[in-house]
Design a protein around this motif. Structure first.
Motif, PDB file in Angstrom:
ATOM      1  N   ARG A   1     -20.045 -10.165  12.547  1.00  0.00           N
ATOM      2  CA  ARG A   1     -20.447 -10.743  13.839  1.00  0.00           C
ATOM      3  C   ARG A   1     -20.200 -12.243  13.909  1.00  0.00           C
ATOM      4  NH1 ARG A   1     -21.010  -7.478  17.878  1.00  0.00           N
ATOM      5  NH2 ARG A   1     -22.233  -9.134  18.860  1.00  0.00           N
ATOM      6  N   CYS A   2     -20.399 -12.926  12.791  1.00  0.00           N
ATOM      7  CA  CYS A   2     -20.214 -14.384  12.757  1.00  0.00           C
ATOM      8  C   CYS A   2     -19.487 -14.739  11.471  1.00  0.00           C
ATOM      9  CB  CYS A   2     -21.549 -15.110  12.846  1.00  0.00           C
ATOM     10  SG  CYS A   2     -21.397 -16.919  12.862  1.00  0.00           S
ATOM     11  N   ILE A   3     -18.276 -15.242  11.615  1.00  0.00           N
ATOM     12  CA  ILE A   3     -17.431 -15.584  10.476  1.00  0.00           C
ATOM     13  C   ILE A   3     -17.239 -17.090  10.466  1.00  0.00           C
ATOM     14  CG2 ILE A   3     -15.166 -15.273   9.407  1.00  0.00           C
ATOM     15  CD1 ILE A   3     -14.965 -12.607  10.989  1.00  0.00           C
ATOM     16  N   CYS A   4     -17.536 -17.707   9.333  1.00  0.00           N
ATOM     17  CA  CYS A   4     -17.415 -19.168   9.238  1.00  0.00           C
ATOM     18  C   CYS A   4     -16.350 -19.527   8.204  1.00  0.00           C
ATOM     19  CB  CYS A   4     -18.743 -19.810   8.859  1.00  0.00           C
ATOM     20  SG  CYS A   4     -18.649 -21.615   8.760  1.00  0.00           S
ATOM     21  N   ASP A   5     -15.355 -20.294   8.632  1.00  0.00           N
ATOM     22  CA  ASP A   5     -14.312 -20.739   7.712  1.00  0.00           C
ATOM     23  C   ASP A   5     -14.560 -22.174   7.292  1.00  0.00           C
ATOM     24  OD1 ASP A   5     -11.666 -20.564   6.362  1.00  0.00           O
ATOM     25  OD2 ASP A   5     -11.271 -22.238   7.719  1.00  0.00           O
ATOM     26  N   VAL A   6     -14.631 -22.392   5.970  1.00  0.00           N
ATOM     27  CA  VAL A   6     -14.708 -23.747   5.424  1.00  0.00           C
ATOM     28  C   VAL A   6     -13.572 -23.995   4.439  1.00  0.00           C
ATOM     29  CG1 VAL A   6     -17.174 -24.043   5.795  1.00  0.00           C
ATOM     30  CG2 VAL A   6     -16.390 -22.954   3.694  1.00  0.00           C
TER      31      VAL A   6
ATOM     32  N   LEU B   1      -7.183 -17.657  11.330  1.00  0.00           N
ATOM     33  CA  LEU B   1      -7.687 -16.898  12.479  1.00  0.00           C
ATOM     34  C   LEU B   1      -7.160 -15.466  12.510  1.00  0.00           C
ATOM     35  CD1 LEU B   1      -7.695 -19.637  15.254  1.00  0.00           C
ATOM     36  CD2 LEU B   1      -9.659 -18.571  14.145  1.00  0.00           C
ATOM     37  N   ASN B   2      -5.896 -15.278  12.287  1.00  0.00           N
ATOM     38  CA  ASN B   2      -5.369 -13.911  12.284  1.00  0.00           C
ATOM     39  C   ASN B   2      -5.961 -13.077  11.162  1.00  0.00           C
ATOM     40  OD1 ASN B   2      -3.740 -14.012  14.573  1.00  0.00           O
ATOM     41  ND2 ASN B   2      -2.028 -14.906  13.438  1.00  0.00           N
ATOM     42  N   LYS B   3      -6.306 -13.710  10.053  1.00  0.00           N
ATOM     43  CA  LYS B   3      -6.882 -12.977   8.928  1.00  0.00           C
ATOM     44  C   LYS B   3      -8.289 -12.476   9.243  1.00  0.00           C
ATOM     45  CE  LYS B   3      -4.322 -15.898   5.657  1.00  0.00           C
ATOM     46  NZ  LYS B   3      -4.443 -16.917   4.588  1.00  0.00           N
ATOM     47  N   VAL B   4      -9.069 -13.296   9.964  1.00  0.00           N
ATOM     48  CA  VAL B   4     -10.475 -12.934  10.148  1.00  0.00           C
ATOM     49  C   VAL B   4     -10.765 -12.241  11.469  1.00  0.00           C
ATOM     50  CG1 VAL B   4     -11.287 -14.736   8.587  1.00  0.00           C
ATOM     51  CG2 VAL B   4     -11.078 -15.247  11.028  1.00  0.00           C
ATOM     52  N   ILE B   5      -9.970 -12.485  12.497  1.00  0.00           N
ATOM     53  CA  ILE B   5     -10.213 -11.781  13.760  1.00  0.00           C
ATOM     54  C   ILE B   5     -10.081 -10.281  13.561  1.00  0.00           C
ATOM     55  CG2 ILE B   5      -9.229 -11.365  16.057  1.00  0.00           C
ATOM     56  CD1 ILE B   5      -8.773 -14.403  16.271  1.00  0.00           C
ATOM     57  N   ALA B   6      -9.191  -9.873  12.670  1.00  0.00           N
ATOM     58  CA  ALA B   6      -9.043  -8.444  12.362  1.00  0.00           C
ATOM     59  C   ALA B   6     -10.272  -7.864  11.680  1.00  0.00           C
ATOM     60  CB  ALA B   6      -7.809  -8.242  11.487  1.00  0.00           C
ATOM     61  N   LYS B   7     -11.135  -8.716  11.148  1.00  0.00           N
ATOM     62  CA  LYS B   7     -12.345  -8.264  10.451  1.00  0.00           C
ATOM     63  C   LYS B   7     -13.591  -8.343  11.331  1.00  0.00           C
ATOM     64  CE  LYS B   7     -10.558  -7.567   6.303  1.00  0.00           C
ATOM     65  NZ  LYS B   7     -10.642  -6.251   5.621  1.00  0.00           N
ATOM     66  N   MET B   8     -13.409  -8.653  12.584  1.00  0.00           N
ATOM     67  CA  MET B   8     -14.525  -8.984  13.463  1.00  0.00           C
ATOM     68  C   MET B   8     -14.974  -7.778  14.285  1.00  0.00           C
ATOM     69  SD  MET B   8     -14.333 -11.783  16.532  1.00  0.00           S
ATOM     70  CE  MET B   8     -13.936 -13.108  15.400  1.00  0.00           C
ATOM     71  N   ALA B   9     -16.290  -7.693  14.500  1.00  0.00           N
ATOM     72  CA  ALA B   9     -16.836  -6.715  15.427  1.00  0.00           C
ATOM     73  C   ALA B   9     -16.574  -7.163  16.860  1.00  0.00           C
ATOM     74  CB  ALA B   9     -18.336  -6.554  15.197  1.00  0.00           C
TER      75      ALA B   9
ATOM     76  N   ALA C   1      -2.879 -14.461  17.179  1.00  0.00           N
ATOM     77  CA  ALA C   1      -2.302 -13.420  18.020  1.00  0.00           C
ATOM     78  C   ALA C   1      -3.322 -13.045  19.100  1.00  0.00           C
ATOM     79  CB  ALA C   1      -1.944 -12.199  17.175  1.00  0.00           C
ATOM     80  N   TYR C   2      -2.864 -12.981  20.338  1.00  0.00           N
ATOM     81  CA  TYR C   2      -3.803 -12.796  21.435  1.00  0.00           C
ATOM     82  C   TYR C   2      -4.357 -11.381  21.522  1.00  0.00           C
ATOM     83  CZ  TYR C   2      -5.854 -12.780  26.066  1.00  0.00           C
ATOM     84  OH  TYR C   2      -6.724 -12.666  27.101  1.00  0.00           O
ATOM     85  N   ALA C   3      -3.519 -10.375  21.296  1.00  0.00           N
ATOM     86  CA  ALA C   3      -3.967  -8.992  21.522  1.00  0.00           C
ATOM     87  C   ALA C   3      -5.188  -8.605  20.692  1.00  0.00           C
ATOM     88  CB  ALA C   3      -2.806  -8.019  21.284  1.00  0.00           C
ATOM     89  N   PRO C   4      -5.215  -8.877  19.355  1.00  0.00           N
ATOM     90  CA  PRO C   4      -6.430  -8.522  18.593  1.00  0.00           C
ATOM     91  C   PRO C   4      -7.668  -9.281  19.073  1.00  0.00           C
ATOM     92  CG  PRO C   4      -4.570  -8.892  17.119  1.00  0.00           C
ATOM     93  CD  PRO C   4      -4.143  -9.361  18.472  1.00  0.00           C
ATOM     94  N   ALA C   5      -7.487 -10.553  19.443  1.00  0.00           N
ATOM     95  CA  ALA C   5      -8.625 -11.320  19.946  1.00  0.00           C
ATOM     96  C   ALA C   5      -9.089 -10.784  21.295  1.00  0.00           C
ATOM     97  CB  ALA C   5      -8.235 -12.791  20.060  1.00  0.00           C
ATOM     98  N   PHE C   6      -8.138 -10.381  22.127  1.00  0.00           N
ATOM     99  CA  PHE C   6      -8.456  -9.792  23.430  1.00  0.00           C
ATOM    100  C   PHE C   6      -9.264  -8.511  23.261  1.00  0.00           C
ATOM    101  CE2 PHE C   6      -7.300  -6.624  26.617  1.00  0.00           C
ATOM    102  CZ  PHE C   6      -7.641  -7.272  27.810  1.00  0.00           C
ATOM    103  N   MET C   7      -8.833  -7.660  22.345  1.00  0.00           N
ATOM    104  CA  MET C   7      -9.512  -6.386  22.145  1.00  0.00           C
ATOM    105  C   MET C   7     -10.951  -6.577  21.676  1.00  0.00           C
ATOM    106  SD  MET C   7      -7.385  -4.064  23.030  1.00  0.00           S
ATOM    107  CE  MET C   7      -8.170  -2.588  22.362  1.00  0.00           C
ATOM    108  N   ARG C   8     -11.215  -7.645  20.970  1.00  0.00           N
ATOM    109  CA  ARG C   8     -12.560  -7.888  20.433  1.00  0.00           C
ATOM    110  C   ARG C   8     -13.358  -8.882  21.275  1.00  0.00           C
ATOM    111  NH1 ARG C   8      -8.976  -6.767  16.645  1.00  0.00           N
ATOM    112  NH2 ARG C   8      -9.553  -5.460  14.859  1.00  0.00           N
TER     113      ARG C   8
END
Length: 315
Positions: free
Chosen positions: A207-212, A219-227, A245-252
């Protein structure tokens, strides 16, 4: 008055030399520095010469914004602090003849008293972690004044920032986060949470992914792991433009936000954690050097993955 300071003369060129200090004003403090920390984010970019354009940024400069010392003099207009108090300082502007955009890596500082945070002397060198801890806390609260705090369930990177974030989540009584780390030497040292290589992770419901990590390709690596409806919080420092990539972000229906600079409420929160012991700080300061060996200190801080935080001991 003069004081020794670490000076970045140019990218990858360092010296330790005496500099003139600006005279004290009625609202100022003179602080004898005990410890200063090396930032592997901002200072690394300054050292490498890869820091993006920033107002007031040029060389030579005194780096550092993680300083702990003891007040030796106070101006006539200072209230709430006294000679002998141990304080944290997020840098200074008093060194003459150099840029003072940071200015905390010196043996003696002159600073406005409003910038000083009184600390329990028992914290010792651990006090240098205050700014980094406040930055970590800001991940939970940025832009969310009227909303509950957002606690990450996935953290990317198990350096010192990732460890502080994970420890804060656990300290708040929230479900333990998963932490991704690709370097084997940094996969150790977890307190109440799991650290895994990203290739081991089969989950796709964060639900909440934080990159440090500062990885511009994250972004492409973690959006695929997102609810669906999840968010990515960018809390690293990125020298390249980020894209996805817009499509995976759009779907989620993904949200991407940036948490960059701590605020007063973040500082207040972590000062309380430091003093009441709710945030464990053990194992985070891994290396110490004297100012005379500053060149070696920076090489280790930036080159040894086992070094989480290098401290310069000015005593």
């Amino acid at each position: 008055m003069k004081a020794k300071a670490i000076v970045f003369e140019a990218p990858q060129s360092l010296s330790v030399r005496e500099l003139e200090l600006a005279p004290m004003g009625p609202q100022d403090l003179e602080v004898a520095v005990s410890f200063s920390g090396i930032s592997t984010g901002t200072e690394r970019l300054l050292w490498e010469g890869t820091m993006p354009p920033f107002p007031g940024l040029s060389y030579p400069l005194v780096p550092g914004y993680e300083t702990v010392g003891t007040i030796e003099k106070i101006g006539d207009g200072v209230t709430g602090l006294a000679v002998g108090d141990v304080v944290f300082l997020p840098g200074s502007y008093a060194f003459q003849g150099v840029q003072n955009i940071f200015g905390g890596s010196g043996e003696r500082l002159v600073v406005p008293h409003q910038r000083a945070v009184k600390l329990d002397p028992a914290l010792g060198a651990k006090g240098v972690l205050l700014a980094l801890a406040a930055t970590a806390h800001h991940v939970f609260s940025v832009g969310r004044e009227a909303m509950p705090l957002a606690y990450p369930d996935l953290i990317i990177g198990h350096g010192i920032m990732g460890r502080l974030l994970a420890r804060m989540v656990v300290a708040a009584g929230r479900p333990a986060p998963v932490v991704w780390e690709t370097q084997t030497v940094r996969q150790k040292g977890a307190l109440g949470y799991d650290v895994i290589h990203p290739d081991q992770d089969v989950r796709k419901d964060y639900r909440c992914i934080c990159d440090v990590s500062g990885d511009a390709n994250i972004l492409n690596k973690v959006i695929a792991k997102m609810a669906p409806g999840g968010e990515v919080v960018l809390a690293g420092f990125y020298t390249q433009d980020l894209s996805f990539a817009y499509a995976p972000a759009f779907m989620r229906e993904a949200t991407v936000r940036v948490a960059a600079q701590w605020k007063k409420h973040d500082l207040d929160a972590v000062v309380a954690m430091f003093h009441n012991g709710s945030l464990p700080l053990d194992g985070l300061l891994t290396h110490t050097e004297t100012a005379e060996h500053a060149q070696r200190a920076y090489e280790v801080a930036f080159g040894d993955p086992a070094c989480l935080k290098m401290v310069i001991d000015w005593r």
